[in-house]
Design a protein around this motif. Structure first.
Motif, PDB file in Angstrom:
ATOM      1  N   VAL A  64      36.353  39.649  54.811  1.00  0.00           N
ATOM      2  CA  VAL A  64      35.112  39.760  54.040  1.00  0.00           C
ATOM      3  C   VAL A  64      35.220  40.919  53.048  1.00  0.00           C
ATOM      4  N   ALA A  65      35.739  42.057  53.494  1.00  0.00           N
ATOM      5  CA  ALA A  65      35.896  43.208  52.599  1.00  0.00           C
ATOM      6  C   ALA A  65      36.818  42.876  51.430  1.00  0.00           C
ATOM      7  N   SER A  69      35.615  42.645  47.537  1.00  0.00           N
ATOM      8  CA  SER A  69      36.289  43.429  46.494  1.00  0.00           C
ATOM      9  C   SER A  69      36.690  42.544  45.327  1.00  0.00           C
ATOM     10  N   ALA A  70      37.137  41.337  45.639  1.00  0.00           N
ATOM     11  CA  ALA A  70      37.583  40.406  44.603  1.00  0.00           C
ATOM     12  C   ALA A  70      36.435  39.957  43.699  1.00  0.00           C
ATOM     13  N   GLY A  80      22.805  43.101  38.820  1.00  0.00           N
ATOM     14  CA  GLY A  80      22.441  44.156  37.882  1.00  0.00           C
ATOM     15  C   GLY A  80      22.633  45.561  38.430  1.00  0.00           C
ATOM     16  N   ARG A  81      23.491  45.691  39.427  1.00  0.00           N
ATOM     17  CA  ARG A  81      23.786  46.981  40.061  1.00  0.00           C
ATOM     18  C   ARG A  81      25.283  47.055  40.324  1.00  0.00           C
ATOM     19  N   PRO A  82      25.865  48.238  40.219  1.00  0.00           N
ATOM     20  CA  PRO A  82      27.285  48.354  40.572  1.00  0.00           C
ATOM     21  C   PRO A  82      27.477  48.191  42.079  1.00  0.00           C
ATOM     22  N   LEU A  83      28.400  47.338  42.458  1.00  0.00           N
ATOM     23  CA  LEU A  83      28.702  47.112  43.870  1.00  0.00           C
ATOM     24  C   LEU A  83      30.114  47.600  44.167  1.00  0.00           C
ATOM     25  N   SER A  84      30.259  48.210  45.300  1.00  0.00           N
ATOM     26  CA  SER A  84      31.512  48.850  45.684  1.00  0.00           C
ATOM     27  C   SER A  84      32.609  47.848  45.978  1.00  0.00           C
ATOM     28  N   GLU A  85      33.826  48.258  45.608  1.00  0.00           N
ATOM     29  CA  GLU A  85      35.010  47.578  46.110  1.00  0.00           C
ATOM     30  C   GLU A  85      35.416  48.323  47.376  1.00  0.00           C
ATOM     31  N   PHE A  86      36.176  47.666  48.225  1.00  0.00           N
ATOM     32  CA  PHE A  86      36.563  48.228  49.515  1.00  0.00           C
ATOM     33  C   PHE A  86      38.056  48.518  49.549  1.00  0.00           C
TER      34      PHE A  86
END
Length: 181
Positions: A64-65, A69-70, A80-86
């Protein structure tokens, strides 16, 4: 960051920890981690904590992580928000830590005389969160500190018990669990 942004971030970064215990239930069965051993006349963990489930849960959460990330860039645009890569170690830490937290809770349940499947309010909803956060911090400390701000941690502590109850009831109704907690 606004409330919506905090909630979206909290759920996003915890998805690799939310999935493992469900995947372990689906993988089901196998050799118990405790090998049937007892401590003080009670099973150390019980039949519900297996090597297969732990491995399956860890692999599922890590996958899932990697998947998140992909798609982080596209998903960030959608919400509309920055989402983290893992980082890989963060994904492994969240997934394996979730499994360790659940195993630790099982150990505490057995020590307190509760049988497999018995409710333990509070512990049942947050055991995996504590394990996931601890392992992610150990394996990816810089990412952890950047990602898990105080508002995000508070959101996780509020949202997780609600999500836990809903997913457990769904699994119970679907016949995947013997109890709705």
């Amino acid at each position: 960051m606004d409330v919506f942004g905090v909630l979206v971030t909290a759920i996003w970064v915890m998805l690799p920890a939310y999935v493992p215990n469900n995947a372990a239930v689906l993988a089901g069965g196998g050799r118990p981690i405790d090998g049937g051993r007892t401590m003080g006349g009670r099973r150390v963990l019980g039949d519900g904590k297996t090597w297969r489930g732990t491995l399956a849960g860890t692999l599922a959460g890590t996958a899932v992580a990697v998947g998140l990330s992909a798609v982080a860039g596209v998903a960030s645009g959608v919400v509309g928000r920055p989402l983290s890569e893992f980082p890989l170690l963060a994904g492994v830490g969240l997934a394996f830590g979730a499994m360790l937290g659940d195993i630790g809770a099982s150990f505490l349940k057995r020590r307190s005389g509760r049988e497999r499947g018995a409710a333990f309010p509070g512990l049942d909803q947050l055991d995996f969160v504590v394990g996931a956060l601890a392992c992610a911090f150990v394996l990816a400390p810089a990412w952890f500190v950047q990602t898990f701000t105080l508002p995000v941690l508070v959101a996780i502590l509020v949202v997780t018990p609600l999500l836990h109850v809903v997913t457990n009831v769904v699994a119970y109704v679907a016949g995947l669990k013997n109890e709705p907690w």
